[in-house]
Design a protein around this motif. Structure first.
Motif, short mmCIF file in Angstrom:
data_model
loop_
_atom_site.label_atom_id
_atom_site.label_comp_id
_atom_site.label_asym_id
_atom_site.label_seq_id
_atom_site.Cartn_x
_atom_site.Cartn_y
_atom_site.Cartn_z
N CYS A 32 5.89 -1.80 -38.41
CA CYS A 32 5.95 -0.55 -37.67
C CYS A 32 7.36 -0.25 -37.14
CB CYS A 32 4.93 -0.55 -36.53
SG CYS A 32 5.08 -1.93 -35.37
N ARG A 33 8.14 -1.28 -36.84
CA ARG A 33 9.50 -1.04 -36.36
C ARG A 33 10.38 -0.44 -37.46
NH1 ARG A 33 12.33 -5.61 -32.86
NH2 ARG A 33 10.48 -5.04 -31.64
N ASP A 34 10.19 -0.90 -38.69
CA ASP A 34 10.95 -0.32 -39.79
C ASP A 34 10.58 1.14 -40.01
OD1 ASP A 34 12.47 -2.54 -40.32
OD2 ASP A 34 11.28 -3.23 -42.03
N LEU A 35 9.29 1.46 -39.86
CA LEU A 35 8.85 2.85 -39.96
C LEU A 35 9.53 3.71 -38.91
CD1 LEU A 35 4.96 2.97 -40.45
CD2 LEU A 35 6.71 3.80 -42.02
N ALA A 36 9.56 3.22 -37.68
CA ALA A 36 10.14 3.97 -36.58
C ALA A 36 11.64 4.16 -36.76
CB ALA A 36 9.85 3.27 -35.26
N GLU A 37 12.32 3.12 -37.20
CA GLU A 37 13.76 3.22 -37.39
C GLU A 37 14.11 4.16 -38.54
OE1 GLU A 37 15.14 -0.80 -37.73
OE2 GLU A 37 15.05 -1.15 -35.57
N ALA A 38 13.33 4.10 -39.62
CA ALA A 38 13.57 5.01 -40.74
C ALA A 38 13.31 6.45 -40.34
CB ALA A 38 12.69 4.62 -41.93
N THR A 39 12.28 6.66 -39.53
CA THR A 39 11.99 8.01 -39.03
C THR A 39 13.16 8.56 -38.23
OG1 THR A 39 9.60 7.57 -38.94
CG2 THR A 39 10.44 9.38 -37.59
N ALA A 40 13.71 7.74 -37.34
CA ALA A 40 14.85 8.17 -36.54
C ALA A 40 16.06 8.49 -37.42
CB ALA A 40 15.21 7.09 -35.52
N LEU A 41 16.27 7.71 -38.47
CA LEU A 41 17.38 7.97 -39.38
C LEU A 41 17.20 9.30 -40.11
CD1 LEU A 41 17.95 4.42 -40.94
CD2 LEU A 41 19.54 5.69 -39.49
N VAL A 42 15.97 9.58 -40.53
CA VAL A 42 15.71 10.87 -41.19
C VAL A 42 15.96 12.01 -40.22
CG1 VAL A 42 13.93 12.34 -42.19
CG2 VAL A 42 14.09 9.94 -42.89
N LEU A 43 15.43 11.89 -39.00
CA LEU A 43 15.58 12.96 -38.02
C LEU A 43 17.03 13.16 -37.63
CD1 LEU A 43 12.47 12.51 -35.70
CD2 LEU A 43 12.90 14.29 -37.38
N SER A 44 17.80 12.09 -37.61
CA SER A 44 19.22 12.24 -37.28
C SER A 44 19.95 13.08 -38.32
CB SER A 44 19.88 10.87 -37.15
OG SER A 44 20.01 10.23 -38.41
N GLN A 45 19.41 13.09 -39.54
CA GLN A 45 20.00 13.92 -40.61
C GLN A 45 19.51 15.36 -40.55
OE1 GLN A 45 19.99 12.23 -44.62
NE2 GLN A 45 19.71 10.19 -43.78
N VAL A 46 18.21 15.56 -40.43
CA VAL A 46 17.67 16.92 -40.53
C VAL A 46 17.84 17.72 -39.25
CG1 VAL A 46 15.98 16.19 -42.26
CG2 VAL A 46 15.31 16.28 -39.86
N ALA A 47 17.97 17.03 -38.10
CA ALA A 47 18.05 17.74 -36.83
C ALA A 47 19.47 17.85 -36.30
CB ALA A 47 17.17 17.04 -35.79
N ALA A 48 20.45 17.40 -37.07
CA ALA A 48 21.84 17.50 -36.64
C ALA A 48 22.27 18.96 -36.59
CB ALA A 48 22.74 16.72 -37.59
N PRO A 49 23.16 19.33 -35.66
CA PRO A 49 23.60 20.72 -35.54
C PRO A 49 24.17 21.30 -36.84
CG PRO A 49 24.32 19.44 -33.65
CD PRO A 49 23.75 18.46 -34.63
#
Length: 295
Positions: free
Chosen positions: A189-206
């Motif tokens: 589950c930690r790998d899932l959470a970290e990968a999710t954050a990495l994706v969001l850091s890309q798609v939600a960047a200004p």
């Protein structure tokens, strides 16, 4: 003045939600709700909560996950796994928010031995899989910006999962019979959470590189590699030094109310190609999980 991004997180006490509370904190203000704060079985309450919070991003790892119990509680499973995600998606569309949702390998029937791709034909064998598929389709029907991450065999150091059950049973019993013909990828589950954050850091960047070409849709997200439940149990035993004898058996020797797919392999190429993200091999993830739990 910079506006702080608000992230609404469901299932905060679940194994994935617990990790997401930490990994998402660097992306904005995380409003973490558990089932007592927002009951996903109550569609009106879900809608009201989202309208009160007005988040920029909704992350929904909460689900009805009792696979066998769902066979006798289909209405409750449908309310949580199908209706609630649809409500979250409707509200996300109204707000212009992004919805991140988690789904399962159980949307497939498990035929063959080739890893399933995102566009593979869905044909769930049980109520749980059917309700999770209905949730995916409810989200897609709203037209909201969404990322659906299908994963498999999720475990961690807390909650209720195969890892914790095996660690307990290996100490209580001299012999265990473990299904050996269902093949998939144990996913930390930690790998899932970290990968999710990495994706969001890309798609939600200004100034996201995805501004012109939206990456919304379904992605498979599991740890790399494959094994059976018996193989997973053997790996746990290696790290845990428990003495129980582990006997491999076919699924037919362990009947359950819900049928399980034999082939739960998921192809993660789309995640790698789109976001440049690959989760580590499941053996390495298991070792890190147990190491972290021992400290």
């Amino acid at each position: 003045m910079t506006t702080v991004r608000r992230i609404l997180l469901t299932g905060a006490r679940g194994q994935v939600g617990w990790e997401l509370r930490r990994t998402l904190s660097c992306l904005g203000e995380v409003v973490a709700l558990d089932s007592r704060s927002m009951n996903l079985a109550d569609a009106d309450a879900v809608r009201q909560t989202v309208r009160e919070m007005a988040p920029n991003i909704i992350v929904n790892p909460a689900a009805y996950t009792a696979v066998d119990k769902a066979e006798s509680e289909p209405e409750l499973a449908h309310a949580v796994n199908a209706v609630a995600p649809g409500v979250l998606a409707e509200e996300a569309a109204r707000l212009g928010a992004l919805l991140v949702h988690y789904s399962t390998d159980y949307v497939f029937n498990g035929s063959g031995s080739t890893p399933w791709k995102e566009d593979g034909a869905c044909d769930p064998l049980n109520v749980y899989g059917a309700t999770k598929l209905a949730g995916e389709r409810a989200i897609q029907a709203t037209g909201c910006r969404h990322l659906i991450f299908r994963t498999s065999w999720v475990y961690g150091a807390r909650g209720s999962n195969f890892l914790l059950t095996m660690r307990r049973l290996m100490r209580e019993r001299p012999e265990l019979k473990i299904v050996a013909d269902q093949i998939g990828a144990p996913t930390w589950c930690r790998d899932l959470a970290e990968a999710t954050a990495l994706v969001l850091s890309q798609v939600a960047a200004p100034a996201s590189r995805f501004d012109e070409g939206a990456p919304w849709g379904v992605y498979h997200m599991t740890n790399a590699g494959e094994t059976s439940w018996h193989g997973f149990a053997k790996a746990i035993q290696t790290h845990d030094d428990a003495g129980a004898r582990l006997l491999p058996i076919p699924s037919s020797d362990y009947p359950t109310p819900a049928r399980r797919p034999l082939n739960s392999r998921l192809n993660n190429d789309k995640l790698k190609q789109t976001f440049g993200i690959s989760l580590q091999d499941w053996h390495a993830a298991l070792a890190l999980c147990l190491e972290a739990d021992s400290k």
